[in-house]
Write a protein that holds these residues in place. Sequence first.
Motif, mmCIF file in Angstrom:
data_model
loop_
_atom_site.group_PDB
_atom_site.id
_atom_site.type_symbol
_atom_site.label_atom_id
_atom_site.label_comp_id
_atom_site.label_asym_id
_atom_site.label_seq_id
_atom_site.Cartn_x
_atom_site.Cartn_y
_atom_site.Cartn_z
ATOM 1 N N ASN A 41 0.825 -1.205 0.000
ATOM 2 C CA ASN A 41 0.000 0.000 0.000
ATOM 3 C C ASN A 41 0.867 1.266 0.000
ATOM 4 O O ASN A 41 0.637 2.206 0.746
ATOM 5 C CB ASN A 41 -0.986 0.008 1.171
ATOM 6 N N ALA A 55 -0.746 -3.154 6.031
ATOM 7 C CA ALA A 55 -1.984 -3.898 5.743
ATOM 8 C C ALA A 55 -3.159 -3.346 6.542
ATOM 9 O O ALA A 55 -4.304 -3.433 6.094
ATOM 10 C CB ALA A 55 -1.785 -5.381 6.046
ATOM 11 N N GLN A 56 -2.907 -2.758 7.699
ATOM 12 C CA GLN A 56 -3.972 -2.178 8.519
ATOM 13 C C GLN A 56 -4.578 -0.938 7.870
ATOM 14 O O GLN A 56 -5.722 -0.593 8.116
ATOM 15 C CB GLN A 56 -3.426 -1.804 9.906
ATOM 16 N N PHE A 57 -3.790 -0.260 7.036
ATOM 17 C CA PHE A 57 -4.223 0.985 6.409
ATOM 18 C C PHE A 57 -5.482 0.782 5.564
ATOM 19 O O PHE A 57 -6.423 1.567 5.636
ATOM 20 C CB PHE A 57 -3.076 1.555 5.573
ATOM 21 N N ARG A 58 -5.503 -0.259 4.751
ATOM 22 C CA ARG A 58 -6.676 -0.625 3.943
ATOM 23 C C ARG A 58 -6.832 -2.129 4.029
ATOM 24 O O ARG A 58 -6.298 -2.859 3.203
ATOM 25 C CB ARG A 58 -6.495 -0.196 2.490
ATOM 26 N N PRO A 59 -7.539 -2.634 5.018
ATOM 27 C CA PRO A 59 -7.569 -4.079 5.269
ATOM 28 C C PRO A 59 -8.213 -4.922 4.169
ATOM 29 O O PRO A 59 -7.955 -6.116 4.102
ATOM 30 C CB PRO A 59 -8.342 -4.198 6.586
ATOM 31 N N ASN A 60 -9.024 -4.347 3.296
ATOM 32 C CA ASN A 60 -9.675 -5.138 2.251
ATOM 33 C C ASN A 60 -8.871 -5.211 0.962
ATOM 34 O O ASN A 60 -9.172 -6.023 0.092
ATOM 35 C CB ASN A 60 -11.071 -4.588 1.948
ATOM 36 N N VAL A 61 -7.872 -4.335 0.825
ATOM 37 C CA VAL A 61 -7.057 -4.299 -0.386
ATOM 38 C C VAL A 61 -5.599 -4.158 0.013
ATOM 39 O O VAL A 61 -5.272 -3.358 0.874
ATOM 40 C CB VAL A 61 -7.453 -3.115 -1.301
ATOM 41 N N LEU A 62 -4.748 -4.937 -0.627
ATOM 42 C CA LEU A 62 -3.329 -4.863 -0.339
ATOM 43 C C LEU A 62 -2.573 -4.857 -1.662
ATOM 44 O O LEU A 62 -2.665 -5.805 -2.444
ATOM 45 C CB LEU A 62 -2.909 -6.060 0.511
ATOM 46 N N LYS A 78 -7.115 -8.701 -2.911
ATOM 47 C CA LYS A 78 -8.379 -8.188 -2.397
ATOM 48 C C LYS A 78 -9.009 -9.265 -1.540
ATOM 49 O O LYS A 78 -9.198 -10.395 -1.985
ATOM 50 C CB LYS A 78 -9.308 -7.806 -3.562
ATOM 51 N N ARG A 81 -15.164 -10.067 0.598
ATOM 52 C CA ARG A 81 -16.077 -9.421 1.559
ATOM 53 C C ARG A 81 -17.187 -10.399 1.927
ATOM 54 O O ARG A 81 -17.639 -11.166 1.092
ATOM 55 C CB ARG A 81 -16.699 -8.171 0.942
#
Length: 85
Positions: A41, A55-62, A78, A81
Motif C-alpha cells: 500500500n 496492511a492495517q491501512f486498507r484491510p480489504n485491499v493490499l 483483495k 467481503r
Amino acid sequence: IALEDTSPEEPIPGVRIVKFNKNMPLFSSELQEEDIIVAANYKDTPNIAALKAAAQFRPNVLLLKVIREKTTFFVALKADRPKVN
C-alpha cells in the motif's frame, strides 16, 4: 503463508515469503516462495511489523511491490467481503 524478515546482510530490505499455500483465497497465484515484499500500500516494508502496519491501512485491499530475482512487479490482493443477505 510463512514470512521472514530479510537479513541485514542482504541488499534488499523486505519480507521474504518462505512458505506459500496457493489454495488460500486471499493470496494470488502470482506470488511464489522466495519472493521479497518490499512495499505494501505504497509504504516500505523492511520487516514483518511494517508489512502488518501497511496492511492495517486498507484491510480489504493490499497492493504489494514484490521483487523476484531481478524483477520488480506489483500484485493487488483483495480480501473477499462477507456476503450480506
